[in-house]
Enzyme design. Structure first.
Site, short mmCIF file in Angstrom:
data_model
loop_
_atom_site.label_atom_id
_atom_site.label_comp_id
_atom_site.label_asym_id
_atom_site.label_seq_id
_atom_site.Cartn_x
_atom_site.Cartn_y
_atom_site.Cartn_z
N THR A 24 58.82 8.91 1.14
CA THR A 24 58.20 7.68 1.63
C THR A 24 57.32 7.03 0.57
O THR A 24 57.19 5.81 0.53
CB THR A 24 57.37 7.99 2.91
OG1 THR A 24 58.27 8.46 3.90
CG2 THR A 24 56.66 6.78 3.43
N TYR A 37 61.82 1.87 7.41
CA TYR A 37 61.85 1.71 5.96
C TYR A 37 62.94 2.60 5.40
O TYR A 37 63.44 3.50 6.08
CB TYR A 37 60.49 2.11 5.36
CG TYR A 37 60.23 3.59 5.45
CD1 TYR A 37 59.82 4.18 6.63
CD2 TYR A 37 60.45 4.42 4.35
CE1 TYR A 37 59.63 5.55 6.74
CE2 TYR A 37 60.25 5.80 4.44
CZ TYR A 37 59.84 6.35 5.65
OH TYR A 37 59.67 7.70 5.74
N THR A 103 57.37 13.98 2.40
CA THR A 103 56.45 14.92 3.05
C THR A 103 57.16 15.92 3.96
O THR A 103 56.60 16.98 4.26
CB THR A 103 55.38 14.16 3.86
OG1 THR A 103 56.04 13.35 4.84
CG2 THR A 103 54.52 13.30 2.97
N ASP A 104 58.38 15.59 4.41
CA ASP A 104 59.07 16.46 5.39
C ASP A 104 59.22 17.90 4.88
O ASP A 104 59.01 18.85 5.62
CB ASP A 104 60.46 15.92 5.73
CG ASP A 104 60.42 14.65 6.56
OD1 ASP A 104 59.30 14.20 6.89
OD2 ASP A 104 61.50 14.10 6.85
N LYS A 176 53.15 20.55 7.11
CA LYS A 176 53.11 19.24 7.77
C LYS A 176 52.94 19.48 9.26
O LYS A 176 53.77 20.15 9.88
CB LYS A 176 54.39 18.46 7.45
CG LYS A 176 54.36 17.02 7.93
CD LYS A 176 55.59 16.21 7.49
CE LYS A 176 55.43 14.75 7.92
NZ LYS A 176 56.57 13.91 7.53
N GLU A 297 54.82 44.63 20.12
CA GLU A 297 55.73 44.43 21.26
C GLU A 297 57.16 44.81 20.91
O GLU A 297 57.97 45.12 21.77
CB GLU A 297 55.68 42.97 21.71
CG GLU A 297 54.41 42.61 22.46
CD GLU A 297 54.48 41.20 22.99
OE1 GLU A 297 54.99 40.99 24.10
OE2 GLU A 297 54.02 40.28 22.28
N1 ASP Z 1 61.38 11.57 5.57
C1 ASP Z 1 60.46 11.30 4.50
C2 ASP Z 1 60.69 12.34 3.43
O1 ASP Z 1 60.34 13.47 3.63
C3 ASP Z 1 59.08 11.31 5.02
C4 ASP Z 1 57.99 11.16 4.00
O2 ASP Z 1 58.17 11.18 2.82
O3 ASP Z 1 56.82 11.03 4.43
O4 ASP Z 1 61.21 12.03 2.40
#
Ligand code: ASP
Length: 340
Positions: A24, A37, A103-104, A176, A297
């Site tokens: 992103t 986007y 971020t994923d 995340k 367990e």
């Molecule tokens: N889907 C995007 C990615 O991981 C989300 C992001 O970058 O925040 O590339």
């Protein structure tokens, strides 16, 4: 390091390389108020040009490694990226690396590099939750902060770092936690290492687990990574997914177990069968934090299961992929889970 004249003093400016992989932070949209986007369209030169202030902190060079949404990340790009980082950091004239990343799966890439790149120099991953065309995009300040962290002497020997939303996290701990919030990254088991506020770096913690320069794994020795699957547990479960993964060549399975790593009875049975076939089976937890307790367990010793310590399941998967490049000895891999 090149010399720069700042406030009348001669100061050495570090040389930082920015490796762009997409995400992103490299995304753009038609409108500043529309949440849809395309990720991974802005190239590294434009990313750097958008934040000219980083040139006050460091001498910057950029290189494009990939331009993808990080949900498309794969082993081939990981290996290419790790080799690139390793080669650059072996050079005397490179003082640190910043990797722009979606971020994923940032946490997985960060932990992978933490395990396989031998260096004391800073490696910092950074991304954004709002794309470059968005109103109040977080990308520019995140990048400024990431370069500030990479350029800071205190970041040496800290392992791979994740910088997002004014916080510095250790690769092993960062995850995340929210689909859209700017404050999505957290270290649920350990807390953040520090903060970076408009470039001002403060550290408070340090990881005690092995990483980077003290790791037993080395990207120089790794050519491919094995298949490792994560199986998500739930009530009224079936063993179908696990059995299919094993049939299709999975070398290790991580159970995203209920609570303290528990499986539905039919799945528990299939896990025990998988162990008999030589597959490494690790009980992790779907809770998102906490330590999975051995032989409480579930009788792990009887079934031959490993446990994930307090690694989340996606990181347990990364450690298994890397560990299996070195050994398939279960006891050795068990040790790795206590050390990394
Ligand atoms: N889907 C995007 C990615 O991981 C989300 C992001 O970058 O925040 O590339």
């Amino acid at each position: 390091m090149a010399l720069a004249l700042t406030s009348g003093l001669l100061l050495a400016k570090p040389n930082i390389v920015i490796l762009a992989t997409g995400g992103t932070i490299a995304g753009s949209s038609e409108s500043s108020t529309n949440s849809s986007y395309a990720a991974g369209v802005v190239g590294v030169d434009r990313l750097i040009a958008a934040v000219p202030e980083i040139k006050d902190i460091a001498n910057i060079k950029g290189k494009q490694v990939s331009n993808i949404g990080s949900q498309d990340m794969n082993d081939a790009i990981w290996l290419k990226l790790a080799k690139e980082v390793d080669t650059l950091l072996k050079q005397k004239d490179v003082d640190g690396i910043v990797i722009t990343h979606g971020t994923d799966t940032m946490e997985e890439t960060a932990y992978f590099l933490d395990l396989v790149v031998h260096t004391k120099k800073p490696i910092v991953l950074v991304g954004a939750m709002r794309n470059a065309s968005s109103m109040s995009s977080d990308g520019a300040l995140n990048l400024y902060n990431a370069v500030s962290v990479a350029a800071n002497k205190q970041s040496y020997k800290k392992g791979v770092l994740v910088v997002m939303n004014d916080e510095i996290h250790a690769a092993r701990e960062a995850t995340k936690t929210d689909t859209t919030s700017l404050n999505t990254f957290a270290s649920p088991n350990a807390g953040k290492l520090g903060t970076v506020y408009y470039g001002k770096v403060n550290y408070y913690m340090q990881s005690l687990r092995k990483h980077t320069y003290e790791s037993d794994f080395n990207i120089e020795d790794i050519k491919t990574l094995p298949r490792v699957d994560i199986i998500y547990a739930h009530p009224n479960d079936t063993s179908d997914l696990l059995e299919t993964a094993v049939k299709n060549g999975s070398k290790a399975i991580v159970l995203a177990g209920m609570g303290d790593g528990n499986a539905y009875p039919s799945v528990l049975k299939a896990m025990a069968e998988a162990v008999k076939k030589g597959v490494i089976v690790v009980r992790g937890s779907r809770t998102g934090s906490g330590y999975v307790v051995r032989n409480e367990e579930v009788n792990d010793d009887k079934y031959g299961f490993l446990t994930s310590d307090n690694l989340n399941v996606q990181k347990a998967r990364v450690l298994l992929q890397v560990a299996l490049t070195k050994t398939s000895d279960k006891e050795k891999i068990k040790e790795y889970f206590n050390e990394y």
